[in-house]
Design an enzyme around this catalytic site. Structure first.
Site, PDB file in Angstrom:
ATOM      1  N   HIS A   1       0.854  -1.189   0.000  1.00  0.00           N
ATOM      2  CA  HIS A   1       0.000   0.000   0.000  1.00  0.00           C
ATOM      3  C   HIS A   1       0.884   1.231   0.000  1.00  0.00           C
ATOM      4  O   HIS A   1       1.932   1.233   0.641  1.00  0.00           O
ATOM      5  CB  HIS A   1      -0.906   0.009   1.244  1.00  0.00           C
ATOM      6  CG  HIS A   1      -2.055   0.928   1.102  1.00  0.00           C
ATOM      7  ND1 HIS A   1      -1.973   2.263   1.396  1.00  0.00           N
ATOM      8  CD2 HIS A   1      -3.317   0.705   0.647  1.00  0.00           C
ATOM      9  CE1 HIS A   1      -3.148   2.820   1.148  1.00  0.00           C
ATOM     10  NE2 HIS A   1      -3.974   1.908   0.691  1.00  0.00           N
TER      11      HIS A   1
ATOM     12  N   ASP B   1      -7.996  -5.405   0.106  1.00  0.00           N
ATOM     13  CA  ASP B   1      -8.499  -6.216  -1.001  1.00  0.00           C
ATOM     14  C   ASP B   1      -8.110  -7.678  -0.908  1.00  0.00           C
ATOM     15  O   ASP B   1      -8.603  -8.502  -1.669  1.00  0.00           O
ATOM     16  CB  ASP B   1      -7.973  -5.651  -2.325  1.00  0.00           C
ATOM     17  CG  ASP B   1      -8.633  -4.326  -2.627  1.00  0.00           C
ATOM     18  OD1 ASP B   1      -9.804  -4.176  -2.256  1.00  0.00           O
ATOM     19  OD2 ASP B   1      -7.976  -3.458  -3.205  1.00  0.00           O
TER      20      ASP B   1
HETATM   21  N1  ACO Z   1       4.393  -7.630  -4.751  1.00  0.00           N
HETATM   22  C1  ACO Z   1       5.734  -7.625  -4.899  1.00  0.00           C
HETATM   23  N2  ACO Z   1       6.496  -6.530  -4.765  1.00  0.00           N
HETATM   24  C2  ACO Z   1       5.883  -5.371  -4.487  1.00  0.00           C
HETATM   25  C3  ACO Z   1       4.488  -5.290  -4.308  1.00  0.00           C
HETATM   26  C4  ACO Z   1       3.723  -6.477  -4.427  1.00  0.00           C
HETATM   27  N3  ACO Z   1       2.397  -6.465  -4.283  1.00  0.00           N
HETATM   28  N4  ACO Z   1       4.142  -4.026  -4.016  1.00  0.00           N
HETATM   29  C5  ACO Z   1       5.269  -3.314  -4.018  1.00  0.00           C
HETATM   30  N5  ACO Z   1       6.331  -4.128  -4.300  1.00  0.00           N
HETATM   31  C6  ACO Z   1       7.745  -3.726  -4.330  1.00  0.00           C
HETATM   32  C7  ACO Z   1       8.055  -2.962  -5.616  1.00  0.00           C
HETATM   33  O1  ACO Z   1       8.515  -3.826  -6.640  1.00  0.00           O
HETATM   34  C8  ACO Z   1       9.120  -1.995  -5.140  1.00  0.00           C
HETATM   35  O2  ACO Z   1      10.348  -2.694  -5.104  1.00  0.00           O
HETATM   36  P1  ACO Z   1      11.743  -1.884  -5.382  1.00  0.00           P
HETATM   37  O3  ACO Z   1      11.851  -0.880  -4.270  1.00  0.00           O
HETATM   38  O4  ACO Z   1      12.784  -2.966  -5.324  1.00  0.00           O
HETATM   39  O5  ACO Z   1      11.579  -1.252  -6.738  1.00  0.00           O
HETATM   40  C9  ACO Z   1       8.731  -1.675  -3.709  1.00  0.00           C
HETATM   41  O6  ACO Z   1       7.951  -2.818  -3.261  1.00  0.00           O
HETATM   42  C10 ACO Z   1       7.878  -0.415  -3.559  1.00  0.00           C
HETATM   43  O7  ACO Z   1       6.783  -0.521  -4.459  1.00  0.00           O
HETATM   44  P2  ACO Z   1       6.138   0.714  -5.211  1.00  0.00           P
HETATM   45  O8  ACO Z   1       5.350   0.216  -6.389  1.00  0.00           O
HETATM   46  O9  ACO Z   1       7.175   1.763  -5.459  1.00  0.00           O
HETATM   47  O10 ACO Z   1       5.156   1.237  -4.073  1.00  0.00           O
HETATM   48  P3  ACO Z   1       3.919   2.142  -4.284  1.00  0.00           P
HETATM   49  O11 ACO Z   1       3.647   2.780  -2.984  1.00  0.00           O
HETATM   50  O12 ACO Z   1       4.099   3.019  -5.480  1.00  0.00           O
HETATM   51  O13 ACO Z   1       2.760   1.096  -4.680  1.00  0.00           O
HETATM   52  C11 ACO Z   1       0.897  -0.348  -4.647  1.00  0.00           C
HETATM   53  C12 ACO Z   1       1.707   0.702  -3.873  1.00  0.00           C
HETATM   54  C13 ACO Z   1       0.493   0.191  -6.035  1.00  0.00           C
HETATM   55  C14 ACO Z   1      -0.408  -0.624  -3.877  1.00  0.00           C
HETATM   56  C15 ACO Z   1       1.748  -1.631  -4.811  1.00  0.00           C
HETATM   57  O14 ACO Z   1       2.106  -2.130  -3.542  1.00  0.00           O
HETATM   58  C16 ACO Z   1       1.041  -2.708  -5.625  1.00  0.00           C
HETATM   59  O15 ACO Z   1       1.104  -2.687  -6.863  1.00  0.00           O
HETATM   60  N6  ACO Z   1       0.334  -3.689  -4.946  1.00  0.00           N
HETATM   61  C17 ACO Z   1      -0.439  -4.696  -5.610  1.00  0.00           C
HETATM   62  C18 ACO Z   1      -1.771  -4.124  -6.093  1.00  0.00           C
HETATM   63  C19 ACO Z   1      -2.737  -3.889  -4.934  1.00  0.00           C
HETATM   64  O16 ACO Z   1      -2.948  -4.750  -4.096  1.00  0.00           O
HETATM   65  N7  ACO Z   1      -3.377  -2.696  -4.950  1.00  0.00           N
HETATM   66  C20 ACO Z   1      -4.405  -2.351  -3.949  1.00  0.00           C
HETATM   67  C21 ACO Z   1      -4.020  -1.132  -3.212  1.00  0.00           C
HETATM   68  S1  ACO Z   1      -5.184  -0.860  -1.935  1.00  0.00           S
HETATM   69  C22 ACO Z   1      -6.488  -0.150  -2.656  1.00  0.00           C
HETATM   70  O17 ACO Z   1      -6.461   0.468  -3.690  1.00  0.00           O
HETATM   71  C23 ACO Z   1      -7.769  -0.324  -1.963  1.00  0.00           C
END
Ligand code: ACO
Length: 429
Positions: free
Chosen positions: A306, A364
Site C-alpha cells: 500500500h 483487497d
Molecule cells: N508484490 C511484490 N512486490 C511489491 C508489491 C507487491 N504487491 N508491491 C510493491 N512491491 C515492491 C516494488 O517492486 C518496489 O520494489 P523496489 O523498491 O525494489 O523497486 C517496492 O515494493 C515499492 O513498491 P512501489 O510500487 O514503489 O510502491 P507504491 O507505494 O508506489 O505502490 C501499490 C503501492 C500500487 C499498492 C503496490 O504495492 C502494488 O502494486 N500492490 C499490488 C496491487 C494492490 O494490491 N493494490 C491495492 C491497493 S489498496 C487499494 O487500492 C484499496
C-alpha cells in the site's frame, strides 16, 4: 508562538517557506509562492511527498496502521456503526442524532430509483460489457437525467446530488450486473436497509421470493463501511481534480470510477481473486512468491502493499474476520482460495523481501473471498468498491467546492522534450 519556516537555498537566493502544522500528522511545507519567489517548480511524480489540499474528513497514519473518519477509528465504526451512519459522518462531519439519522436514511431510501428512461441507456450496452464500463457510462449520464442538481454554486443542489449519488449507486451497480447475466432489472424496495436492498437487487428474480440473510447483509454493510473513504487516494484526487474546473458532480464521480477501475487501485480485489485462482494449491505458493520477488518478472502479489500503510492495513484485519464469519455461515469450511490466501499471507509475511519493503495484506486481500462466497462474480468486485467509495468522493468533492480558496488544479512539469525548432516540410524529412 514562533511560526515555523523552512529555508531553501537556491544558488545565492534564500527563500523562507512557511511550515503548516496539521491537527495530527507530519508538517507541510507551503510552496504556493515558490515559483513567484524562486522561479522553480517542485518535482514529485506520484505525489509521494505532496499534500494537494487541506481536508478535515479522513486521516491515515500509515506507520501506525490507523484510519480515522472525522476522528473516529475505522475498527470502531466497522464494529459499532453502519454504512449510512458513516455516510452521514463523512458528509456532515459529526455522528447523527437518532432523528437526524432517521431523516437521512429516509432521504436516501427515497432516492434509490433511477429515472425510468435510464433503462434504455443500460440496454444500449453489450451484454458482455464489464460492469465498471457500464458504471462509468451510466454515472456520467446522470448529468443528462438530473440536471436540476448540477448547479455546483447552489448548496441545496449540491446536497441533492450527493443524496442521489449515494442512493442510486446500488441500483446502478446491481442493474449493471443483472444486465450482464440477462436477468430482468429488480427495482429497489423501501422497506429494506441499504445493504439488504443491494443484495436483493443483485440476487432476486421476479419468479420467486428472496429472503436477505441478515448475516450476509451485515457483511455487505461492513464491506461498504470499510471502503467508504480513504483520504487523497488516486480516484479521490481524480474527483477533486475534475471538480476543480467546476465540472458537475456526476461527471466528477464518473471520473473517479474510471480511475478506481485500474488494477493498482480498486481493480486489485478482482486481480487478487484471479491470482488466488491461478495459484490454485498451497504447494504452488513458493513459485509465486519467487515471481513476485523477481525484478525481471512484472508479477506482483495482488492484495499486498500500500502506498500509505507501511505496517498493516486496519481494514484488512476486520475484513479477515468477516471472511471467516461469512464462510462459516455459508458452511464453506475448506474454500481452496481461502486456504491459499491464508498460507500465502503467512509465507509472505515470513519472507524478508516483504518485511524489508513493508508489504502487508491490504483491504483487497480478503474482500474478494467474501464477495465470491456471497455469490458475486469477480467482475462485480470493483463496482461494489465504487458504490461504497461514492460517499467518500462526494464528501471530498463537497468539501472542495465549499472551499473559498478553490483553484483549478493545474500541475506543472519537468519538460524533457525538444526545444523550439523549425518546421520541416514533408519532402525534406
Ligand atoms: N508484490 C511484490 N512486490 C511489491 C508489491 C507487491 N504487491 N508491491 C510493491 N512491491 C515492491 C516494488 O517492486 C518496489 O520494489 P523496489 O523498491 O525494489 O523497486 C517496492 O515494493 C515499492 O513498491 P512501489 O510500487 O514503489 O510502491 P507504491 O507505494 O508506489 O505502490 C501499490 C503501492 C500500487 C499498492 C503496490 O504495492 C502494488 O502494486 N500492490 C499490488 C496491487 C494492490 O494490491 N493494490 C491495492 C491497493 S489498496 C487499494 O487500492 C484499496
Amino acid at each position: 508562538m514562533t511560526e515555523k519556516t523552512a529555508k531553501l537555498t537556491l544558488g545565492d537566493l534564500e527563500i523562507d517557506l512557511p511550515v503548516l502544522s496539521p491537527t495530527v500528522g507530519p508538517d507541510v511545507i507551503d510552496i504556493t509562492k515558490l515559483y513567484a519567489q524562486g522561479k522553480v517548480f517542485t518535482y514529485d511524480p506520484g505525489f509521494t511527498s505532496t499534500a494537494a489540499c487541506d481536508s478535515t474528513i479522513t486521516f491515515i497514519d500509515g506507520g501506525k496502521g490507523e484510519l480515522l473518519h472525522r476522528g473516529y477509528p475505522i475498527d470502531q465504526l466497522a464494529e459499532k456503526s453502519h454504512y449510512l451512519e458513516v455516510c452521514y459522518l463523512l458528509l456532515y462531519g459529526e455522528l447523527p442524532s437518532a432523528s437526524e439519522l432517521e431523516e437521512f436514511e429516509a432521504t436516501i431510501t427515497r432516492h434509490t430509483m433511477l429515472h425510468e428512461q435510464m433503462v434504455n441507456f443500460f440496454r444500449g450496452f453489450r451484454r458482455d460489457a464489464h460492469p465498471m464500463a457500464i458504471m462509468v457510462g451510466v454515472v456520467g449520464a446522470m448529468s443528462a437525467f438530473y440536471h436540476d442538481s448540477t448547479d455546483i454554486a447552489d448548496e441545496r443542489q449540491r446536497e441533492i446530488a450527493s443524496h442521489r449519488l449515494i442512493a442510486k449507486m446500488p441500483t446502478i451497480a446491481a442493474w449493471a450486473y443483472k444486465y450482464s447475466i440477462g436477468q430482468p432489472f429488480i427495482y429497489p424496495r423501501n422497506d429494506l436497509d441499504y445493504a439488504s436492498n443491494f443484495l436483493r437487487m443483485c440476487f432476486s428474480v421476479p419468479a420467486e421470493d428472496y429472503q436477505v440473510n441478515p448475516i450476509l447483509s451485515r457483511a455487505m454493510d461492513r464491506i461498504f463501511t470499510l471502503h467508504a473513504d480513504h483520504e487523497q487516494n488516486a480516484s479521490t484526487s481524480t474527483v477533486r481534480l475534475a471538480s476543480s474546473s467546476g465540472a458537475n458532480p456526476f461527471a466528477c464521480i464518473a471520473a473517479g470510477i474510471a480511475c478506481l477501475w485500474g488494477p493498482a487501485h480498486g481493480g486489485a480485489n478482482q486481480a487478487c481473486l484471479e491470482m488466488l485462482e491461478e495459484i490454485g494449491t498451497v504447494d504452488r505458493i513458493p513459485e509465486f512468491i519467487a515471481r513476485a520477488k523477481d525484478k525481471n518478472d512484472p508479477f506482483r502479489l495482488m492484495g499486498f502493499g500500500h502506498r500509505v500503510y507501511k505496517n498493516f492495513d486496519p481494514r484488512a484485519k476486520v475484513m479477515k474476520q468477516s471472511a471467516d464469519e461469512v464462510l462459516d455461515l455459508l458452511g464453506i469450511e475448506d474454500n481452496p482460495k481461502l486456504q491459499v490466501a491464508k498460507e500465502l499471507e503467512k509465507q509472505a509475511l515470513e519472507d524478508p523481501y516483504f518485511a524489508e519493503k513493508k508489504l502487508f495484506p491490504n483491504v483487497d486481500f480478503y474482500s474478494g473471498i467474501i464477495l465470491e462466497a456471497m455469490g458475486f462474480p469477480t467482475s462485480m468486485f470493483t463496482p461494489i468498491f465504487a458504490l461504497a467509495r461514492t460517499v467518500g468522493w462526494i464528501s471530498q468533492w463537497k468539501e472542495q467546492i465549499s472551499d473559498p480558496k478553490l483553484k483549478i488544479g493545474r500541475p506543472r512539469q519537468l519538460y524533457m522534450g525538444e526545444n523550439t525548432r523549425e518546421y520541416i516540410d514533408i519532402e525534406n524529412r
